[in-house]
Design a protein around this motif. Sequence first.
Motif, short mmCIF file in Angstrom:
data_model
loop_
_atom_site.label_atom_id
_atom_site.label_comp_id
_atom_site.label_asym_id
_atom_site.label_seq_id
_atom_site.Cartn_x
_atom_site.Cartn_y
_atom_site.Cartn_z
N GLU A 1 -0.24 5.10 -3.46
CA GLU A 1 0.56 5.31 -2.25
C GLU A 1 0.93 4.00 -1.57
O GLU A 1 1.94 3.92 -0.87
N HIS A 2 0.12 2.95 -1.76
CA HIS A 2 0.37 1.67 -1.09
C HIS A 2 0.99 0.63 -2.02
O HIS A 2 0.90 -0.57 -1.78
N THR B 1 11.36 7.07 -2.98
CA THR B 1 11.41 7.01 -1.51
C THR B 1 10.05 7.22 -0.84
O THR B 1 9.75 6.54 0.16
N PRO B 2 9.18 8.11 -1.33
CA PRO B 2 7.89 8.29 -0.66
C PRO B 2 7.00 7.04 -0.65
O PRO B 2 6.03 7.00 0.11
N GLU C 1 6.34 4.20 0.82
CA GLU C 1 6.78 3.56 2.06
C GLU C 1 6.44 2.08 2.15
O GLU C 1 6.95 1.38 3.02
N TYR C 2 5.58 1.57 1.24
CA TYR C 2 5.22 0.15 1.26
C TYR C 2 5.89 -0.64 0.14
O TYR C 2 5.69 -1.85 0.04
N GLU D 1 8.13 -2.92 -1.83
CA GLU D 1 9.00 -4.01 -1.41
C GLU D 1 9.86 -4.56 -2.54
O GLU D 1 10.94 -5.09 -2.28
N THR E 1 18.50 8.52 -0.73
CA THR E 1 17.49 7.81 0.04
C THR E 1 16.94 6.68 -0.81
O THR E 1 17.18 6.60 -2.02
N PRO F 1 13.28 3.72 -0.82
CA PRO F 1 12.04 3.33 -0.14
C PRO F 1 12.34 2.51 1.10
O PRO F 1 13.14 1.57 1.05
N PRO F 2 11.72 2.83 2.23
CA PRO F 2 12.11 2.21 3.50
C PRO F 2 11.90 0.70 3.58
O PRO F 2 12.64 0.03 4.31
N LYS F 3 10.92 0.15 2.85
CA LYS F 3 10.65 -1.28 2.92
C LYS F 3 11.15 -2.05 1.70
O LYS F 3 10.87 -3.24 1.57
#
Length: 319
Positions: free
Chosen positions: A171-172, A220-221, A223-224, A226, A307, A309-311
């Motif tokens: 997840e990370h 997308t899930p 979230e870390y 990069e 969508t 990944p946010p970062k």
Amino acid sequence: MSLPLPPELVREIIHLLLSSTPPRSSTPENLGCSTKPSWLTLNALSLTSRMYRDLALEAWFHTLCIESPEDLEFVRFCWPEVGARWTGHLHCIQTFSSYPSIWDLSCFLHLSSIRLDFSPIISPSFYSHLGNSFILPFFNFSSSVKHLDLRGLSWPSPGVLQNIPHTPGLEHLKTLKMKQDTVWCGLCGGSSRVRFKNRPTGVVYDRGYGLPIDYARVLTPLEYLEEVVITAPNRGFGSTTLGHTPTPDGNPTPYPDSETNLNPNLWAGECDNCMKTKYEDDAFRQKWVDRKRGIGVCRDGDGKKDTRPPKLRRVEWRF
């Protein structure tokens, strides 16, 4: 009588030895090949004293290259510190087999990165057993892995990648690397070889651009996340380039400002055939490029919103 060197200095010496010695394999980046040097690099030092041997083993097993869960059990039996203290990078090799190996990672308390090689000599029946739960054959993570390197997947579809965010322990994830023979084309929804007419060495994107739309959606899930790096060989003999598109007469014509913009179409895995045929419709091409830029309402035919990944900051393609 000379005083013994402090452990901190010995660690630095060992680190220098390992980092400056070439890998044992002449092709360490190839499937099934280790990036580690020969044990002879540290053997003499390890025989000097018990302290030196412990420090040498600690550095040696920081990267553990292994071919089967059974071998892992043997290593843990001989050196219990491997999982509990020493290993930070795990290199798993899926060797010739009809069934995938399943790796129990519960013993690794400080694992931060994993490289998984799918051997090119794996039998075809191996892939027939790869259900969604077996694409990433790991379970019982005891630490959060930050870096994942997948090599040799024969069918790098979004369905394969969607298992990554749903694997407990990943997840990370911050960096994802993939090295494969084919790439995913978002236009035809298939996997094909890169066949540029010219020989680009690669392309780098920032601001989250550069992934196939389907890849970006399933990742997308994370979230870390990069950075994503995808390596695939350019087999050549195609009719398209990063900065050109074919015309009906077969002659490539550069888009405006191609000398300063060598990648106006934001290439993200599109196959040579799709670019050759579908990019002839300039309106379609522009709509597709705008969608990859995130301009306007970006939805697929299934109604799902695009969508990423946010970062995600950096995407690199290497050929």
